[in-house]
Write a protein that holds these residues in place. Structure first.
Motif, PDB file in Angstrom:
ATOM      1  N   HIS A   1       0.817  -1.219   0.000  1.00 52.88           N
ATOM      2  CA  HIS A   1       0.000   0.000   0.000  1.00 52.88           C
ATOM      3  C   HIS A   1       0.849   1.265   0.000  1.00 52.88           C
ATOM      4  O   HIS A   1       0.300   2.370  -0.065  1.00 52.88           O
ATOM      5  CB  HIS A   1      -0.945   0.001   1.202  1.00 52.88           C
ATOM      6  CG  HIS A   1      -1.994  -1.062   1.149  1.00 52.88           C
ATOM      7  ND1 HIS A   1      -3.145  -0.941   0.378  1.00 52.88           N
ATOM      8  CD2 HIS A   1      -2.057  -2.285   1.745  1.00 52.88           C
ATOM      9  CE1 HIS A   1      -3.881  -2.034   0.524  1.00 52.88           C
ATOM     10  NE2 HIS A   1      -3.249  -2.865   1.332  1.00 52.88           N
ATOM     11  N   LEU A   2       2.167   1.116   0.076  1.00 54.82           N
ATOM     12  CA  LEU A   2       3.052   2.280   0.042  1.00 54.82           C
ATOM     13  C   LEU A   2       3.024   2.939  -1.336  1.00 54.82           C
ATOM     14  O   LEU A   2       3.091   2.270  -2.357  1.00 54.82           O
ATOM     15  CB  LEU A   2       4.488   1.851   0.359  1.00 54.82           C
ATOM     16  CG  LEU A   2       5.536   2.969   0.334  1.00 54.82           C
ATOM     17  CD1 LEU A   2       5.425   3.837   1.578  1.00 54.82           C
ATOM     18  CD2 LEU A   2       6.936   2.387   0.186  1.00 54.82           C
ATOM     19  N   ARG A   3       2.959   4.250  -1.361  1.00 53.11           N
ATOM     20  CA  ARG A   3       3.063   5.004  -2.618  1.00 53.11           C
ATOM     21  C   ARG A   3       4.462   5.567  -2.817  1.00 53.11           C
ATOM     22  O   ARG A   3       4.896   5.783  -3.942  1.00 53.11           O
ATOM     23  CB  ARG A   3       2.043   6.135  -2.638  1.00 53.11           C
ATOM     24  CG  ARG A   3       0.591   5.663  -2.725  1.00 53.11           C
ATOM     25  CD  ARG A   3      -0.345   6.823  -2.961  1.00 53.11           C
ATOM     26  NE  ARG A   3      -0.048   7.498  -4.224  1.00 53.11           N
ATOM     27  CZ  ARG A   3      -0.512   8.712  -4.561  1.00 53.11           C
ATOM     28  NH1 ARG A   3      -1.255   9.378  -3.710  1.00 53.11           N
ATOM     29  NH2 ARG A   3      -0.194   9.241  -5.712  1.00 53.11           N
ATOM     30  N   GLY A   4       5.172   5.824  -1.719  1.00 56.54           N
ATOM     31  CA  GLY A   4       6.531   6.334  -1.840  1.00 56.54           C
ATOM     32  C   GLY A   4       7.073   6.789  -0.507  1.00 56.54           C
ATOM     33  O   GLY A   4       6.318   7.032   0.442  1.00 56.54           O
TER      34      GLY A   4
ATOM     35  N   SER B   1       6.679   9.030   4.521  1.00 53.93           N
ATOM     36  CA  SER B   1       6.114   8.020   3.625  1.00 53.93           C
ATOM     37  C   SER B   1       4.690   8.399   3.271  1.00 53.93           C
ATOM     38  O   SER B   1       3.991   9.059   4.049  1.00 53.93           O
ATOM     39  CB  SER B   1       6.135   6.631   4.281  1.00 53.93           C
ATOM     40  OG  SER B   1       5.367   6.617   5.476  1.00 53.93           O
ATOM     41  N   GLU B   2       4.256   7.994   2.076  1.00 55.68           N
ATOM     42  CA  GLU B   2       2.899   8.255   1.615  1.00 55.68           C
ATOM     43  C   GLU B   2       2.241   6.926   1.266  1.00 55.68           C
ATOM     44  O   GLU B   2       2.867   6.046   0.670  1.00 55.68           O
ATOM     45  CB  GLU B   2       2.902   9.164   0.381  1.00 55.68           C
ATOM     46  CG  GLU B   2       1.509   9.530  -0.103  1.00 55.68           C
ATOM     47  CD  GLU B   2       1.523  10.500  -1.273  1.00 55.68           C
ATOM     48  OE1 GLU B   2       0.440  10.930  -1.692  1.00 55.68           O
ATOM     49  OE2 GLU B   2       2.632  10.811  -1.763  1.00 55.68           O
ATOM     50  N   TRP B   3       0.953   6.781   1.626  1.00 62.48           N
ATOM     51  CA  TRP B   3       0.229   5.535   1.475  1.00 62.48           C
ATOM     52  C   TRP B   3      -0.981   5.732   0.584  1.00 62.48           C
ATOM     53  O   TRP B   3      -1.388   6.869   0.316  1.00 62.48           O
ATOM     54  CB  TRP B   3      -0.147   4.985   2.853  1.00 62.48           C
ATOM     55  CG  TRP B   3       1.093   4.765   3.661  1.00 62.48           C
ATOM     56  CD1 TRP B   3       1.799   5.719   4.354  1.00 62.48           C
ATOM     57  CD2 TRP B   3       1.851   3.560   3.762  1.00 62.48           C
ATOM     58  NE1 TRP B   3       2.943   5.172   4.904  1.00 62.48           N
ATOM     59  CE2 TRP B   3       2.984   3.844   4.565  1.00 62.48           C
ATOM     60  CE3 TRP B   3       1.655   2.258   3.288  1.00 62.48           C
ATOM     61  CZ2 TRP B   3       3.947   2.885   4.872  1.00 62.48           C
ATOM     62  CZ3 TRP B   3       2.600   1.290   3.611  1.00 62.48           C
ATOM     63  CH2 TRP B   3       3.732   1.604   4.388  1.00 62.48           C
ATOM     64  N   ASP B   4      -1.545   4.650   0.089  1.00 62.16           N
ATOM     65  CA  ASP B   4      -2.610   4.778  -0.907  1.00 62.16           C
ATOM     66  C   ASP B   4      -3.965   5.157  -0.310  1.00 62.16           C
ATOM     67  O   ASP B   4      -4.938   5.352  -1.039  1.00 62.16           O
ATOM     68  CB  ASP B   4      -2.724   3.521  -1.777  1.00 62.16           C
ATOM     69  CG  ASP B   4      -3.035   2.268  -0.979  1.00 62.16           C
ATOM     70  OD1 ASP B   4      -3.458   2.378   0.184  1.00 62.16           O
ATOM     71  OD2 ASP B   4      -2.843   1.159  -1.536  1.00 62.16           O
TER      72      ASP B   4
END
Length: 439
Positions: free
Chosen positions: A338-341, A360-363
Motif C-alpha cells: 500500500h506504500l506510494r513512496g 512516507s505516503e500511502w494509498d
C-alpha cells in the motif's frame, strides 16, 4: 534503500546466489585483469563457452558480438581484491554515512561493521562474476563441474546483455536513486537467472521456458538454504534480503515480462527499466508505468543551516523489511504494497548530533493510520528506551536513547523526526502546525 554506498557494495557487486539454488554471481568492479589466469590452459568448463553462448543466443535473440575473456581466481585473491576495491571506491565518510543510515532506521545493530561484514559476506558467497567494466568473466575455484556450467551460463547471460545494453551505463544512471538502483539490479540478476534456468531446460531437451512453479520453488525457502552459509545466516535481515532480492524477485519479475512480451522482454527490461522496487514486486505496476511518489519531508526551520549526512528513497522493499523485522513477515506482505513512496534525510543538528528525517505516503488514510500504529511499535522496539510524552492516533512524541522524536500521521502521510538533542527545538517541532498537518 537508506544507504547509497551500501547499494554500490551489495548490488553493483552482486553476489553468488547459491542459497537460492541459483549457482551464479554477478559482480561489477574494475581492474581485474591481473587476477587469475587471463589465458587459462585446458579447462573443460571454459571449453564449453561457445556452445553455451550459442544456446543462450537462441533463447534470448541476443547475439554474441565478441568473445568474452575469462579466467579463475581463489577466495584469498578475492578477499584481497575486495579490500582494495572498497578502499578505492568508497570514501570512509560514505561508509560511515551508510552505516549510520542503516542503524538509525534500526535495520542493523548499533555495533554493526558494514565494511567488515561486506567483505566477509562477499568472500563467502562469490562463485563467479562478470566484470562489465573490464568485460571479463571469472569463475572461483570449484570442484563441481556441473555447477560451474550453470554458473557460466548465468555469467555469459550478463556478458550478452552487456554487449547489447552497456550494463555499466545501465547501472550508473541511477546512482542518486537507491530504490531505482535496486530495481535495475533485479533486472540484471533476474534476467540472467531466468536465462540460466531456460538454458538448463533446453540442454535437457525441454521447452526453454521455466514454469512459474519451477521458479517459485527455486526461491521458496531462503532460511533453509542459508544454513550452510554462516556469514549470510548471521547477517541482519536487511542485509540478507538485499542480497537475495535481485535473484528471487528479479527472476519472477522477468518471467512476468517474458510471459507478456515474449522474446522482446530481453530488450525491453533494459531499454525501459523498472523505476523502483515496487514495480519489481508487482509487475503490473511496471506495465502500468506506476511510479513511487516522493512525499515532503518534515520542515527543519528549528535547526537552521543543518549539514546533510545522507539522503535517499525508502521504497517498498525497505518498508517490507522494516515491518518484517519488527512485526512479522505476514504484516509486511499485507501492508507494504500500500506504500506510494518514501524518502529520508540524515542531518546534523546544532550540536552535531545526527537527526533522521523520514516521510512516507500511502494509498489511503486508512493504510497510513495502520502504518503509523505499526511504526510506533517499530520505534519502541528499535530503541533500548522509549518514553512517550504524547501518544495519540495522530502524534507520537517523546524521548529515546537516541534523542527526542516526533512522529506524525497526516492524511495519507506518516512523517518522523528522530534523534534531536535540544529539548526546546523538540518542543517547537512537536507543537508546530505544518502545512501537512493542516490537511
Amino acid at each position: 534503500m537508506p544507504a547509497r554506498a551500501a547499494a554500490v557494495l551489495f548490488f553493483a557487486i552482486a553476489l553468488a546466489a547459491a542459497p537460492l539454488t541459483v549457482p551464479a554471481s554477478y559482480w561489477h568492479s574494475g581492474g581485474l585483469s591481473h587476477i587469475g589466469r587471463s589465458h587459462p590452459g585446458r579447462d573443460q568448463v571454459f571449453e564449453q563457452i561457445d556452445s553455451i553462448v550459442q544456446t543462450l543466443s537462441e533463447i534470448s535473440g541476443l547475439s554474441e558480438r565478441h568473445k568474452v575473456p575469462y579466467g579463475r581466481m581463489n577466495k584469498e585473491q578475492l578477499r584481497k581484491f575486495l579490500t582494495k576495491r572498497i578502499r578505492k571506491t568508497l570514501k570512509p565518510a560514505e561508509l560511515r554515512a551508510d552505516e549510520l543510515s542503516l542503524k538509525m532506521f534500526g535495520l542493523v545493530p548499533q555495533d554493526f561493521d558494514l565494511k567488515k561484514s561486506t567483505i566477509d559476506l562477499l568472500t563467502e558467497q562469490a562463485a563467479a562474476f562478470y566484470d562489465y567494466d573490464e568485460k571479463k568473466l571469472f569463475l572461483m575455484d570449484s570442484t563441481s563441474v556441473s555447477g560451474e556450467i550453470e554458473t557460466l551460463a548465468h555469467e555469459l547471460s550478463h556478458a550478452l546483455a552487456d554487449q547489447h545494453f552497456d550494463l555499466d551505463k545501465y547501472m550508473n544512471d541511477t546512482n542518486d536513486d537507491d530504490d531505482a538502483n535496486l530495481a535495475r539490479t533485479a533486472v540484471v540478476e533476474g534476467q540472467a537467472s531466468w536465462l540460466m534456468f531456460a538454458y538448463s531446460l533446453k540442454e535437457n531437451g525441454q521447452n526453454p521456458q521455466p514454469t512459474e512453479k519451477m521458479l517459485s520453488d527455486a526461491f521458496s525457502d531462503d532460511s533453509a538454504a542459508t544454513t550452510q552459509y554462516p556469514v549470510l545466516k548471521s547477517s541482519p535481515l536487511y542485509i540478507q534480503q538485499s542480497l537475495l532480492f535481485p535473484y528471487s524477485e528479479g527472476t519472477l519479475f522477468f518471467d512476468a515480462v517474458y510471459r507478456k512480451q515474449g522474446k522482446s522482454a530481453f530488450a525491453l527490461v533494459f531499454t525501459e527499466p523498472p523505476a523502483d522496487s515496487a514495480q519489481i514486486m508487482h509487475p503490473q505496476r511496471y506495465f502500468n508505468h506506476t511510479k513511487a511518489t516522493r512525499p515532503t519531508l518534515p520542515a527543519l526551520s528549528v535547526f537552521g543551516n543543518e549539514k546533510e549526512i545522507s539522503q535517499g528513497d525508502v521504497g517498498e522493499f525497505d518498508h517490507s523489511i522494516l515491518l518484517w523485522q519488527y512485526l512479522s513477515h505476514e504484516q509486511a506482505k499485507k501492508l507494504s504494497p500500500h506504500l506510494r513512496g518514501g524518502q529520508f534525510r540524515i542531518v546534523n543538528d546544532k550540536t552535531g548530533s545526527p537527526v533522521l528525517l523520514y516521510a512516507s505516503e500511502w494509498d489511503s488514510s486508512e493504510e497510513a493510520a495502520r502504518f503509523f500504529a505499526d511504526y510506533e511499535r517499530i520505534l519502541k522496539a528499535k530503541w533500548k528506551s522509549c518514553t512517550a510524552s504524547v501518544d495519540t492516533p495522530m502524534l507520537f512524541a517523546g524521548e529515546s536513547d537516541s534523542g527526542y522524536f516526533v512522529t506524525r500521521l497526516s492524511g495519507s502521510r506518516v512523517t518522523s523526526v528522530e534523534g534531536m538533542s535540544n529539548v526546546n527545538d523538540w518542543r517547537e517541532l512537536k507543537g508546530a502546525q505544518s502545512g501537512e498537518d493542516a490537511e
